[in-house]
Design a protein around this motif. Structure first.
Motif, PDB file in Angstrom:
ATOM      1  N   ALA A  38       0.832  -1.207   0.000  1.00 49.79           N
ATOM      2  CA  ALA A  38       0.000   0.000   0.000  1.00 49.79           C
ATOM      3  C   ALA A  38       0.867   1.258   0.000  1.00 49.79           C
ATOM      4  O   ALA A  38       0.547   2.250  -0.667  1.00 49.79           O
ATOM      5  CB  ALA A  38      -0.934  -0.005   1.209  1.00 49.79           C
ATOM      6  N   VAL A  41       2.184   1.720  -3.473  1.00 48.55           N
ATOM      7  CA  VAL A  41       1.125   2.220  -4.358  1.00 48.55           C
ATOM      8  C   VAL A  41       1.036   3.736  -4.255  1.00 48.55           C
ATOM      9  O   VAL A  41       0.953   4.443  -5.266  1.00 48.55           O
ATOM     10  CB  VAL A  41      -0.231   1.568  -4.004  1.00 48.55           C
ATOM     11  N   ARG A  42       1.075   4.245  -3.028  1.00 50.79           N
ATOM     12  CA  ARG A  42       1.025   5.703  -2.838  1.00 50.79           C
ATOM     13  C   ARG A  42       2.274   6.375  -3.395  1.00 50.79           C
ATOM     14  O   ARG A  42       2.201   7.411  -4.052  1.00 50.79           O
ATOM     15  CB  ARG A  42       0.870   6.042  -1.354  1.00 50.79           C
ATOM     16  N   LEU A  46      -0.326   6.484  -7.524  1.00 49.79           N
ATOM     17  CA  LEU A  46      -1.736   6.123  -7.693  1.00 49.79           C
ATOM     18  C   LEU A  46      -2.552   6.822  -6.614  1.00 49.79           C
ATOM     19  O   LEU A  46      -2.218   6.757  -5.432  1.00 49.79           O
ATOM     20  CB  LEU A  46      -1.910   4.608  -7.603  1.00 49.79           C
ATOM     21  N   LEU A  51      -8.478   5.076  -7.411  1.00 46.81           N
ATOM     22  CA  LEU A  51      -7.912   3.738  -7.298  1.00 46.81           C
ATOM     23  C   LEU A  51      -8.835   2.659  -7.861  1.00 46.81           C
ATOM     24  O   LEU A  51      -8.375   1.703  -8.490  1.00 46.81           O
ATOM     25  CB  LEU A  51      -7.584   3.437  -5.829  1.00 46.81           C
ATOM     26  N   ASP A  54      -8.517   2.708 -11.533  1.00 49.85           N
ATOM     27  CA  ASP A  54      -7.225   2.121 -11.891  1.00 49.85           C
ATOM     28  C   ASP A  54      -7.286   0.600 -11.785  1.00 49.85           C
ATOM     29  O   ASP A  54      -6.751  -0.115 -12.646  1.00 49.85           O
ATOM     30  CB  ASP A  54      -6.123   2.654 -10.970  1.00 49.85           C
ATOM     31  N   MET A  90       8.330  -2.396  -6.090  1.00 47.28           N
ATOM     32  CA  MET A  90       7.045  -3.063  -6.253  1.00 47.28           C
ATOM     33  C   MET A  90       7.202  -4.329  -7.093  1.00 47.28           C
ATOM     34  O   MET A  90       6.616  -5.374  -6.783  1.00 47.28           O
ATOM     35  CB  MET A  90       6.029  -2.118  -6.899  1.00 47.28           C
ATOM     36  N   LEU A 111      -3.820  -5.120  -5.321  1.00 46.79           N
ATOM     37  CA  LEU A 111      -4.405  -3.788  -5.452  1.00 46.79           C
ATOM     38  C   LEU A 111      -5.878  -3.804  -5.054  1.00 46.79           C
ATOM     39  O   LEU A 111      -6.374  -2.857  -4.438  1.00 46.79           O
ATOM     40  CB  LEU A 111      -4.251  -3.287  -6.886  1.00 46.79           C
ATOM     41  N   CYS A 115      -7.556  -1.568  -2.244  1.00 44.21           N
ATOM     42  CA  CYS A 115      -8.637  -0.685  -2.684  1.00 44.21           C
ATOM     43  C   CYS A 115      -9.932  -0.947  -1.920  1.00 44.21           C
ATOM     44  O   CYS A 115     -10.659  -0.015  -1.559  1.00 44.21           O
ATOM     45  CB  CYS A 115      -8.857  -0.880  -4.178  1.00 44.21           C
TER      46      CYS A 115
END
Length: 236
Positions: A38, A41-42, A46, A51, A54, A90, A111, A115
């Motif tokens: 997570a 991702v930030r 994103l 999100l 995405d 990642m 993801l 999310c």
């Protein structure tokens, strides 16, 4: 304020807390790597507000790729982000065999959990769509990949769960099979995935799976100093 109170400072956000404490049917174990995911991702850029859009976009692309693996350059093109340290970190998270290629379906599942952390069955339904054969079924091996990724652990035994869902012993199951089972057994994770590792605290059950921690820092103040250490592989 944290410094004034003499408590450790972490870089976990409110969204990370929501992820860790989500009341979905798959309670995340204490050593889950999804918190680290997570954060990546930030860092990648994103945005929380987009999100879900995405997620739909990346899921559609993954379905078109089917079982094709991606190297770092292809993963960069898939995400439409340039290669960077964050992207490399990642990628390494999913490079289980350290052979320079990953299955982007695992990225989509992770993801989806980030999310929609409390909507377990929506994530599993999406995962079935990614892994199912032409007749809409998945195997025990597929279920293992799905749940290992959804829980952010290095290994998991799904044999008992798969056999419980596969009542007719066909060696394959559909999402409808899984959904019906989950409706009857809402605590299937505790009962079939890690029954021996569950402990009671304040009337609630939490997981303490002993999978290797790998890339993920433990979601607890006493391990906050780990955030400055170099990233390591998630799966060893």
């Amino acid at each position: 304020m944290a410094e004034a109170l003499g408590v450790p400072v972490t870089d976990y956000t409110f969204e990370d807390c929501q992820l860790a404490l989500a009341e979905g049917q798959l309670r995340l174990p204490s050593d889950t790597c999804l918190l680290e995911f997570a954060k990546l991702v930030r860092s990648l850029g994103l945005k929380p507000e987009t999100l879900e859009d995405d997620l739909d976009k990346y899921a559609t692309r993954a379905m078109k790729m089917k079982k094709e693996k991606a190297d770092l350059k292809e993963f960069s093109a898939y995400l439409e982000f340039p290669v960077s340290h964050t992207l490399e970190s990642m990628f390494a998270l999913f490079d289980e065999n350290e052979d320079g290629i990953i299955d982007v379906r695992e990225f989509v599942i992770a993801l989806s959990v980030v999310c929609k952390p409390s909507k377990t069955l929506e994530t599993i339904q999406l995962a079935f769509q990614l892994y199912q054969s032409e007749n809409g079924t998945i195997t025990e091996e597929d279920l293992g990949h799905i749940l290992k990724t959804a829980m952010g652990v290095s290994q998991i035994d799904v044999t008992h769960l798969f056999r419980a869902v596969d009542e007719e012993e066909k060696g394959k199951i559909t999402y409808d099979d899984f959904y019906r089972f989950a409706e009857l057994q809402p605590h299937f994770a505790e009962d079939y995935l890690y029954p021996d590792q569950m402990v009671a605290e304040s009337g609630l059950k939490t997981s303490s799976l002993s999978a290797p921690n790998g890339i993920c820092t433990d979601f607890s103040p006493e391990n906050a100093e780990d955030k400055n250490k170099p990233l390591q592989k998630k799966w060893n």
